[in-house]
Every structure is written in structure tokens, then in C-alpha cells.
Design an enzyme around this catalytic site. Structure first.
Site, mmCIF file in Angstrom:
data_model
loop_
_atom_site.group_PDB
_atom_site.id
_atom_site.type_symbol
_atom_site.label_atom_id
_atom_site.label_comp_id
_atom_site.label_asym_id
_atom_site.label_seq_id
_atom_site.Cartn_x
_atom_site.Cartn_y
_atom_site.Cartn_z
ATOM 1 N N HIS A 47 13.063 -55.201 164.447
ATOM 2 C CA HIS A 47 11.898 -54.735 165.210
ATOM 3 C C HIS A 47 11.430 -53.351 164.738
ATOM 4 O O HIS A 47 10.331 -52.909 165.089
ATOM 5 C CB HIS A 47 12.210 -54.712 166.717
ATOM 6 C CG HIS A 47 13.076 -53.559 167.148
ATOM 7 N ND1 HIS A 47 14.440 -53.692 167.305
ATOM 8 C CD2 HIS A 47 12.785 -52.274 167.459
ATOM 9 C CE1 HIS A 47 14.948 -52.533 167.698
ATOM 10 N NE2 HIS A 47 13.967 -51.655 167.795
ATOM 11 N N ASP B 89 17.332 -60.079 166.524
ATOM 12 C CA ASP B 89 17.006 -58.802 165.888
ATOM 13 C C ASP B 89 17.965 -58.481 164.755
ATOM 14 O O ASP B 89 17.630 -57.727 163.841
ATOM 15 C CB ASP B 89 17.045 -57.686 166.937
ATOM 16 C CG ASP B 89 16.135 -56.537 166.566
ATOM 17 O OD1 ASP B 89 15.268 -56.735 165.687
ATOM 18 O OD2 ASP B 89 16.275 -55.436 167.128
ATOM 19 N N SER C 79 17.287 -47.268 168.612
ATOM 20 C CA SER C 79 17.332 -48.645 168.124
ATOM 21 C C SER C 79 18.239 -48.729 166.910
ATOM 22 O O SER C 79 18.142 -47.924 165.980
ATOM 23 C CB SER C 79 15.930 -49.123 167.751
ATOM 24 O OG SER C 79 15.157 -49.312 168.904
ATOM 25 N N CYS D 167 -44.329 -13.330 107.390
ATOM 26 C CA CYS D 167 -45.208 -12.273 107.880
ATOM 27 C C CYS D 167 -44.986 -11.985 109.360
ATOM 28 O O CYS D 167 -45.399 -10.943 109.854
ATOM 29 C CB CYS D 167 -46.664 -12.643 107.626
ATOM 30 S SG CYS D 167 -47.182 -14.190 108.393
ATOM 31 N N HIS E 166 -51.807 -16.399 110.904
ATOM 32 C CA HIS E 166 -51.558 -15.382 109.888
ATOM 33 C C HIS E 166 -51.429 -14.032 110.574
ATOM 34 O O HIS E 166 -52.364 -13.570 111.230
ATOM 35 C CB HIS E 166 -52.702 -15.333 108.865
ATOM 36 C CG HIS E 166 -52.878 -16.610 108.100
ATOM 37 N ND1 HIS E 166 -51.964 -17.056 107.177
ATOM 38 C CD2 HIS E 166 -53.876 -17.542 108.130
ATOM 39 C CE1 HIS E 166 -52.372 -18.202 106.663
ATOM 40 N NE2 HIS E 166 -53.534 -18.518 107.228
#
EC number: 3.4.21.-
Length: 1020
Positions: A216, A225, A259, A652, A725
Site C-alpha cells: 500500500h 499487503d 506502515s 578623390c 567628383h
């Protein structure tokens, strides 16, 4: 008639009596009691035998042909084996040739032994022995080719474990020790009998219990059990011999959480359901009666039992395990336990209830109810609950600031909703039925936005896609709408000239009112050295008139510098050469949206016709600024030398950067010129577009904001060649070009915007493609500067990062260190740049470590190990030095190479690079040696000159005897200084005796000997 089916064959046979039945029938008729009966049974028997013989002959003839046909298959099947396939089909599998040979050999051996036994003479066997001689009788056998067997004997040794045999007492002692060890270390115990029983020792109320794992605890409610057989029970009884087993439990001491505890039923005070009187394994309580886990209960009772499991511990174990698996693995700090654990539990419960509200955390109905709720229901029901939990955390647990921030953001996300249903309804009413674009995109966005906080990530992506389509549609629509004709476009020159405060400041003008460059003049040499040519006046100006570009040519007015005294001829120089005439069109304009960006457009007259350029007269050694307004003439920084500079073909636009230098502070001129030379010009390349040039100007304007109002040189627009230019001081002989209105750098930057609609953005401007840095050439330069103080001083001031190239060769690094160059660099930069001073100090320390290594590979290993440290110190951003990026790339390459070599070495691979440093060092070391030899040679020459001058001065006043003594002393002094012995007059040859004025003879070769003789000769 009878029918038999063989596969697909059907055989029809006459009804017949089987042979056995016929015999039985005949015997019955031959019995005494039946002898008087008629002979009918004989007839039946004969008929039966006839039918049987007929049947057998028919069957044999039917199968004879098939058996002959299938005989090869049956022969092959003799050595086959039966296998079962995947779906249960059983079939024959052919054997290999090796297997067939083995079978045939075995049959042959058996047949030979049988024949030997049968053909042997009869004899009385007194003893049995094996005759190794081959028998005389040979049995014919098929020819079998024996193949050699290549079988590697197995090295595996069979391990035989010794059987463990224990007496009853030894077994009891062994189990007690196992129990003691499990109790001390908290280990699990497994008892394996008919079924496996798992248990462990646990402590409760200062008592130790043995606890078994019952069913259980896994969440089920079985009728049994726990099931124990007798042997397992005895072993369990021995393990359960603990303090808790012998403890007398009062009424109510057996509580939930126990238990599986093994206790003594004789020591329990509570009423209980006893299985036996030896053990009691706690399961729970039913109607105030304790229930043993071994007792059988009904299904109804199993549901009614209050199990004494510990759900809190199970929850804690699950929470802990999951938390440890999901926790952050990489954090920037060491985690510590600062918050109270109990308070953490309180806050975790609040967060759990805020995220998933429920009555019980184990309730399946609460979980299903929450999963079925919509987001609107969750928002309406739990937003207030979240706010209450947030207030609780704020009041009681303020130290959990991260939880408070999470709850606040979670609450805000839950409240995100769009309640403007009126707008949603109106949009649907207006365009809901229209499915074409762009209305389909608008409808979809309307549907997504109304979702509010329920929008997913995919919804956001979809909404962005539809919004992009709307933007594209609107952009195309706006471009297609014409707000007016281009004929109405006007872009006149402003009547006010631009005021350049840099050219009006008295502090920057000399007595003649000319601009004073100051330190800017020195740093401007970086432009003239790389991007300008010196005009040779002796060759004339004609070769510089035609300027070629990728799309055409333009003529300069430099030839007009040669003027005639004839006025008529002089007036002809005022006429230029007309270019193709272009009217104002879309190419002349720039727009942003519906509006013109006038500074990025061509200049027009009042009537809308374009302003065309006229002839621009040349000047000597001037920088002309002021584009569309009145021009301003500034002396070039190199005007003092008298040389004339002209920009190389294709670059330039450097005149624009030179004009920006006027507005640069003197202390920033060095950084500005290096940024242009090392960063921008390599990216712009040859003939860049106006957009790229404007972007470069924006980059400089961010670094040097004072350049935004710098005036531009005159810029002409050639729509035929689609080129700008930039006019220099030599003017332009070509006329008829359009003029760009942009007058400052800030106005020119507008061309860099993507939102600007202009065809002129793609026009080309002059540029230059510079050579890439060559590592080997720079290392050679560094070697040449080691013993040349002037070059080294220039390197330290202009390119200090060039010193880092010494890491390519331990010899170069050691030469730098021994010559004192690194120390000099540290002293120079310690007050100017701490980072450069730190780098030179690191190089000095690295040279000291390299000097301790005995081999070249060891020296390179030392340098490679420190490459990562040098890289982290050097790479700190952008630096205005050409050698900076070269040094960074070199160190980065060395760092990556070292990391990869370490990985290969760890994996056991050898690196071929260990042979390459010798080749590099062999290539570079002659340069260092040659430089050092030149230094030594110069030192020797200077020493000889000094000694010769001293001897010439002082020997004139000496007596002849003292003169000879002085010569001997000078020879001795010279040998001490130069470490070379000098021949005495007795050892000289007759030719050398005639040249008694020679002080010393170097041993560096015949050419050096002759040069030294010429320098050191003097008469006695």
C-alpha cells in the site's frame, strides 16, 4: 468411391476393405464355431486383397515421376536444417559447403570403421587397444579438399566458484552481521525466498525498527499487503530483533507513518487483528483495530482501512528527487542555505495554490476540474486569490523577493486582455467581408489582437507577418502616389554663405589670416603619404589633366596653371569642355516619404533648370571647401615644402576626410587619421558608393562630433557616368555637370539612410584599395629597427602594437629584450597609455621566461602558453593603429592553435608543428645576426678612427724611442678593446713591415680588411 487430395491433386479411389480388416474378418470365419458358414468370407478376402494391390500400384505410379523429378532437391535437403521464420513458418535452410564436408567426412569415417569391423578376422578379445596404423581396407569416399583451419585459441579462463557451505550457527552469525552492518550504514536489506521482501532500518521516537516495504506504500490497496513464507519469516524475525521490537507499546503509540514496521504483537496494548504471535507488521487501523499486513481483508475493508503510511515523507522524497534533477547546474555563485526551510515550505505551498488551486494536492477531481477550465474562467476565479497570496508573501515573508516578483508578473499576465470589443466589431463590420489584400491582413490582425493574453507565440509570429505585408503594401502605395510633377521642383542655393567657425577663430589663424594646422599638419602626412602623388613640375602638368574613372573620364584644369600673357589666349582658358546636358529628373532628387530632402538633391535655378558647373580654376597647394556656397581656400598642411600633391586616380574622396581634419582638435588628430587609414579606407575600397561614404562619415561624426559642421569640398554630379567628383585645388576643365547642394558633413550623412529614396545613393565616389598587412614584412621591419634607434623610436610612437609580432620568433623577442627596446617602450608609454605599458611589461616578463628554456621547442611552448593572456590584454576594443588588428589576429591564431594542440596531445596524437619553428627561426635569425654584425662593424670602425686620431695627434711630440714605446702601448690597448691579437713587427711579413703605419688588422674578410686599412693608415 473415396477421394484423397494431395496439394492441388485430387485422387478418386474405389471403396476397399483394408488389409487388417480383411485378416480380422478371415480369422473370424476360420474359427470352429464359424466353419459351417459358407465360404463367402473367402471371396471377400480375395476381393479386398485385389483392391488393395490395385490401390498401391496406382499410388506408386502416381508418385514415381514426381519423386524422380524432386530427387536433387531431396539430396540437397539431406544436409539442410529446419528453421522457423518470423511468422512461424518452418522451412529448410541450405547448409554451407564447410558443414557438408564435415558431414561427409563423418559418414566416411563411420563407414570405414564399420567395414573394418566386418572384414576383420574372428578373434577372442582379451583386451581392447587402438591401432594407430591405417587399415588395409579402404572405403571409397568423395574427394574432399581440406582447408587449413585458422582458429585463435580463446584466452578466456573458466572460473569455477567454490561452493559456500555453512552450518546453522555460521549462517545465524552471518545474518546477524549483515543486520548490524545494514543498521549502522542505513542500507537496504533484501530477503529472497518465494517472493522478494525489501526492508531497511529506521528510527522513530529514539527507537530503531525494521521496516518492510508493503504494497500500500506504492499507492495500491490490495487484499494481501505482504506475503511471507516460513523461511523468510524466520530470517525477518532475526533482522527485526531491535529496540523497537522489544519495546512495550502503550495504547495509541502505533501512529500513522509506521506502515511496514515489524513489532512484537505481545508488546502491543491496542486491539489488533493478529496473524500469528511471532511478528506483527503494521498496515493500518480498521474500526479502532490494528491490522497486520499479512492478514487477508476484503475489498471493502481494504478501502476502509486507514493506512499508516507517511504521505508527507513520500511527497518530500518526490519533491527532493525532482528538485535535485531539475536544479540549475551552472550558477555564477556558490549556493548557501540562507532562507529558513520551514518558511520555504510555507512559500512553496502558497505558490502551489497560486498556480494550481486545489482542495487536496492528491485529489484527481480537483486536477481534472482545473484542466477543463478555460483561461477566462481561471482569470475570473483565481486572480483575486493570487493577489491575496502575493500580499501574504509581502507581509509575512518579505525576504522571498523572487517569489513576490513571480506572483506579480503571473498576476499581470493573467489580467492581460483586450476589452475593446467595440473596435473589433466596427472593423469587422467595415471590412470583414473583404478577402483581398490588404483587407485580409487587417482582418487577421484584428482577430489576433482581440485574443489579448491568450495569444500564443505562433499568434505573435503570424501577426508580425501580416503587419509586414501591410507595411510593404503601404510602402508600395506611397511610392506609386505622385504628389506632383518633377517640373515643379526647385532647389536654389542659399543666399547666405555657411559660416565655418574653425576658419574664423583668431587663435587658429596666423598673422596673414591663414589657417594654422598645428599638430594636425604632422598627422595629415598619413593621408598624403598613402593617397596622394607628388607632381613633378619638370614633367609638366599635361599628364595629370585627364582623370579616368570606371565609367568615363573628367578633365582637370591643372593645365591652366601655365598662363599666357596674351589676354586673348588667357580668355580661352576660361572656356571649359561641355559634357552631355541632363535635365532635372528623378535621378537629381532625393525623397523621404512624400517630401524632398533638398540637401541631397542637385541645385537648380529659379526656373527649375539645373545649375550646371562652370570651369573651376586651379590653385596651388590649397584645400578648397564650400560646396554650393562661396569657396574658402585653406593652405595644405604640406605647403611649406613647396611640393604639389594630387590625389591618386580613384580616391578623390580623401579630400572630404582632409576637410574634416580642419574641425578636429589637435590632440585627436592622430587618432582621427589612423581611424580613417586603418579602419574606413580598407572597408570603402576603390570607388565606393555614396551610401558607403556617408556611412563612414557618420561613423567619424559619432567618434568626433565636432566634424558634423565641417564644410565639404565641391562635389559635382555626373549623371551620365553615375559618379560624384570631389573637386580638389586643381579645379575642373569639364563643365555642364550638376552640383550637389550638401554643404556640410551632417547634410552628407543623410545619404546613409535606408529610408532615403534616391538613385544617387548608388553613385560612385573616388576611393583607394590599400594593401593588406603582411606579417612577415612587419617582422622584418621590427628586426631592422632593433639596432636602429631612430626607426625603433618611430615604431614605438606610431605603431606600438608591432612589438607583439616578436612572439612569432623567440630570437626576435630575446633581441628586443637584450637591446633594451622593451624597457624603453615601457618608459615611453607608462605616462601615455597604461594598457600599452602593461603589454610591453608582459613582453619583458615573457622574454625572461623564454631565456630560461634550453631548446627552441621549449621556448615556443612558453610563448604559446602565454598567448591567451596576451590576447586578453591586447583585445580591448578598437585602436587607431594599423598594427593593432594584425597583432590581435596573430595572438588569436596562436591561442586557437594552442588549444587545438592541447586537445590533440590529450588524445594521444602527435603535432607536426614541432618541426616548423626551426624553419621560421632559421628564416628570421640571419636578419638579427646581420643587424648585429653591422653594429659591431660600425663600432670597430669608430674605435679604429679614434685610436688613429689619438696616435696622429700625440706621436708628433714624442721622441723616436718613446714613439715606438707609445705604438706598442697603443697596440696593446687596441687588442684589449677589440679582443683581437696584433702582430708584432717581428712577426710581420716584409710587405707589412713596409706598411708600419697599420695599427690593427681585422679578420672579417678581405673587403673589410681593405676598408679598415684605408681608414686607419697614418704615417709614423
Amino acid at each position: 468411391m473415396s477421394t484423397i487430395v494431395f496439394g492441388s491433386f485430387t485422387c478418386h479411389l474405389d471403396a476397399a476393405i483394408h488389409q487388417d480388416n480383411a485378416d480380422r474378418l478371415a480369422k473370424a470365419w476360420t474359427r470352429p464355431e464359424n466353419r459351417q458358414v459358407s465360404n463367402a468370407h473367402l471371396l471377400c478376402r480375395r476381393a479386398a486383397e485385389s483392391l488393395i494391390n490395385t490401390y498401391e500400384s496406382a499410388t506408386a505410379s502416381a508418385w514415381k515421376g514426381l519423386e524422380e523429378k524432386l530427387q536433387p532437391m531431396f539430396a540437397k535437403r539431406e544436409f539442410s536444417k529446419t528453421v522457423t521464420k518470423r511468422k512461424g513458418l518452418r522451412c529448410f535452410k541450405e547448409s554451407s559447403e564447410k558443414f557438408i564436408e564435415k558431414k561427409l567426412r563423418k559418414q566416411y569415417q563411420e563407414e570405414r570403421e564399420r567395414l573394418q569391423f566386418l572384414n576383420g578376422p574372428d578373434a577372442i578379445v582379451n583386451q581392447i587397444s587402438v591401432d594407430k596404423c591405417e587399415a588395409s581396407v579402404r572405403v571409397p569416399s568423395p574427394h574432399i579438399i581440406e582447408k587449413p583451419s585458422f582458429v585463435t585459441p580463446s584466452m578466456k579462463k573458466k572460473v569455477v566458484f567454490k561452493k559456500v557451505r555453512m552450518s546453522e550457527a555460521s549462517l545465524q552469525l552471518f545474518m546477524r552481521r549483515v543486520a548490524a552492518n545494514a543498521k549502522a550504514n542505513g542500507q537496504k536489506v533484501e530477503i529472497i525466498g518465494r517472493k522478494r521482501v525489501v526492508g531497511n532500518y529506521t528510527t522513530k521516537s529514539r527507537l530503531t525498527y525494521f521496516r518492510t516495504h508493503v504494497r500500500h506504500l506504492d499507492g495500491s490497496k490490495p487484499r494481501y499487503d505482504l506475503v511471507l513464507d516460513e523461511a523468510t519469516k524466520k530470517i525477518l524475525q532475526l533482522f527485526a530483533n531491535t529496540s523497537g521490537f522489544h519495546h512495550v507499546h502503550k495504547k495509541g503509540e502505533v501512529t500513522p507513518g509506521m506502515s511496514g514496521f515489524v513489532v512484537n504483537p505481545m508488546n502491543l496494548s491496542d486491539p489488533m487483528q493478529v496473524y500469528d504471535t511471532d511478528l506483527f507488521i503494521v498496515r493500518g487501523k480498521h474500526n479502532s483495530i490494528l491490522v497486520d499486513s499479512r492478514c487477508k481483508v476484503s475489498k471493502k475493508q481494504s478501502n476502509e482501512i486507514i493506512h499508516y503510511s507517511d504521505p508527507g515523507k513520500q511527497f518530500s522524497d518526490g519533491f527532493t528527487n525532482s528538485f535535485m534533477q531539475c536544479k540549475l547546474r551552472e550558477t555564477d555563485h556558490q549556493c548557501t542555505s540562507d532562507l529558513d526551510v520551514k518558511e520555504c515550505g510555507y512559500v512553496a505551498a502558497l505558490v502551489c495554490q497560486a498556480i494550481i488551486p486545489c482542495g487536496k494536492i492528491t485529489c484527481l477531481q480537483c486536477a481534472q476540474k482545473y484542466s477543463y477550465m478555460s483561461q477566462q474562467e481561471i482569470r475570473d476565479r483565481f486572480s483575486t486569490v493570487i493577489e491575496q497570496h502575493e500580499k501574504t508573501v509581502m507581509d509575512n515573508y518579505p525576504q522571498f523577493s523572487h517569489v513576490l516578483a513571480f506572483l506579480k508578473r503571473y498576476r499581470e499576465l493573467m489580467r492581460v486582455e483586450n476589452q475593446n470589443y467595440e473596435a473589433f466589431k466596427d472593423i469587422t463590420h467595415m471590412i470583414g467581408e473583404r478577402k483581398e489584400a490588404p483587407f485580409s491582413h487587417l482582418n487577421k490582425i484584428n482577430e489576433l489582437i482581440i485574443k489579448g493574453g491568450m495569444m500564443s507565440a505562433q499568434d505573435y509570429i503570424e501577426a508580425s507577418d501580416h503587419l509586414r505585408e501591410l507595411a510593404r503594401y503601404q510602402k508600395n502605395r506611397t511610392e506609386n502616389i505622385r504628389s506632383g510633377s518633377i517640373k515643379a521642383f526647385r532647389n536654389k542655393i542659399s543666399s547666405k554663405a555657411h559660416v565655418n567657425m574653425q576658419l574664423m577663430c583668431d587663435n587658429q589663424l596666423d598673422t596673414n589670416g591663414n589657417f594654422v594646422w598645428g599638430q594636425r599638419e604632422y598627422h595629415a602626412k598619413r593621408f598624403f603619404r598613402n593617397y596622394f602623388d607628388v607632381i613633378d613640375v619638370s614633367e609638366g602638368y599635361r599628364r595629370h589633366i585627364v582623370r579616368e574613372n570606371p565609367r568615363g573620364i573628367r578633365k582637370l584644369a591643372i593645365g591652366n596653371l601655365v598662363m599666357s600673357t596674351n589676354l586673348a589666349a588667357l580668355r580661352k582658358q576660361l572656356l571649359g569642355e561641355e559634357c552631355i546636358h541632363f535635365e532635372v529628373s528623378k535621378e537629381c532628387t532625393s525623397k523621404r516619404g512624400e517630401n524632398f530632402v533638398y540637401q541631397c538633391c542637385c541645385v537648380t535655378h529659379e526656373d527649375g533648370t539645373p545649375l550646371e558647373s562652370e570651369i573651376i580654376s586651379p590653385t596651388k597647394n590649397h584645400l578648397v571647401v564650400g560646396n554650393s556656397g562661396d569657396s574658402k581656400y585653406v593652405d595644405l598642411p604640406t605647403a611649406k615644402g613647396g611640393a604639389m600633391f594630387i590625389a591618386k586616380a580613384g580616391y578623390c574622396y580623401i579630400n572630404i576626410f582632409l576637410a574634416m581634419l580642419i574641425n578636429i582638435n589637435e590632440d585627436e588628430a592622430k587618432s582621427f587619421t589612423k581611424t580613417v587609414r586603418d579602419t574606413l579606407v580598407p572597408k570603402l575600397g576603390t570607388w565606393p558608393s555614396m551610401m558607403d561614404l556617408a556611412t563612414a562619415c557618420h561613423f567619424l561624426a559619432v567618434l568626433y562630433p565636432e566634424t558634423r559642421n565641417a564644410e565639404l569640398p565641391r562635389i559635382l554630379v555626373d549623371h551620365e557616368a553615375k559618379i560624384f567628383h570631389v573637386v580638389d585645388s586643381f579645379g575642373s576643365l569639364s563643365t555642364g555637370m550638376h552640383v550637389l547642394k550638401a554643404n556640410t558633413i551632417n547634410q552628407l550623412i543623410s545619404f546613409a539612410s535606408d529610408t532615403l529614396d534616391s538613385n544617387m545613393k548608388t553613385y560612385l565616389v573616388g576611393g583607394l584599395e590599400v594593401d593588406k598587412c603582411d606579417e612577415f614584412k612587419n617582422v622584418k621591419l621590427l628586426i631592422r629597427s632593433i639596432y636602429k634607434p631612430q626607426i625603433m623610436e618611430q615604431v614605438l610612437k606610431e605603431e606600438p602594437y608591432l612589438l607583439l609580432m616578436s612572439v612569432l620568433s623567440p630570437g626576435v623577442l630575446m633581441a628586443l629584450f637584450n637591446s633594451g627596446s622593451l624597457e624603453k617602450a615601457t618608459q615611453y608609454w607608462i605616462t601615455r597609455s597604461h594598457s600599452l605599458a602593461a603589454i610591453t611589461s608582459m613582453l619583458s616578463a615573457l622574454a625572461a621566461k623564454v631565456s630560461l628554456a634550453s631548446t627552441l621547442n621549449a621556448q615556443m611552448s612558453v610563448i604559446d602558453e602565454h598567448a591567451a593572456v596576451l590576447y586578453d590584454s591586447v583585445f580591448v576594443g578598437t585602436q587607431p593603429y594599423a598594427s593593432y588588428m594584425m597583432a590581435v589576429k596573430t595572438l588569436e591564431r596562436m591561442k586557437a592553435r594552442t588549444e587545438s594542440d592541447h586537445t590533440l596531445n590529450d588524445l594521444g596524437f602527435s603535432v607536426l608543428r614541432q618541426a616548423t619553428p626551426h624553419l621560421v627561426e632559421k628564416k628570421l635569425s640571419p636578419g638579427i645576426g646581420a643587424s648585429l654584425e653591422r653594429v659591431k662593424l660600425v663600432g670597430k670602425i669608430l674605435c679604429n678612427l679614434g685610436i688613429a686620431a689619438m696616435a696622429k695627434t700625440y706621436t708628433k711630440t714624442f721622441h723616436p724611442k718613446r714613439r715606438r714605446r707609445f705604438r706598442r702601448q697603443v697596440r696593446h690597448l687596441r687588442s684589449v678593446i677589440t679582443w683581437q691579437p696584433v702582430q708584432t713587427p717581428e712577426r710581420r711579413s716584409p710587405m707589412e713591415k713596409r706598411r708600419c703605419g697599420l695599427l690593427y688588422i681585422p679578420v672579417d674578410g678581405e673587403a673589410i680588411l681593405q676598408s679598415h686599412r684605408n681608414l686607419t693608415k697614418f704615417s709614423s
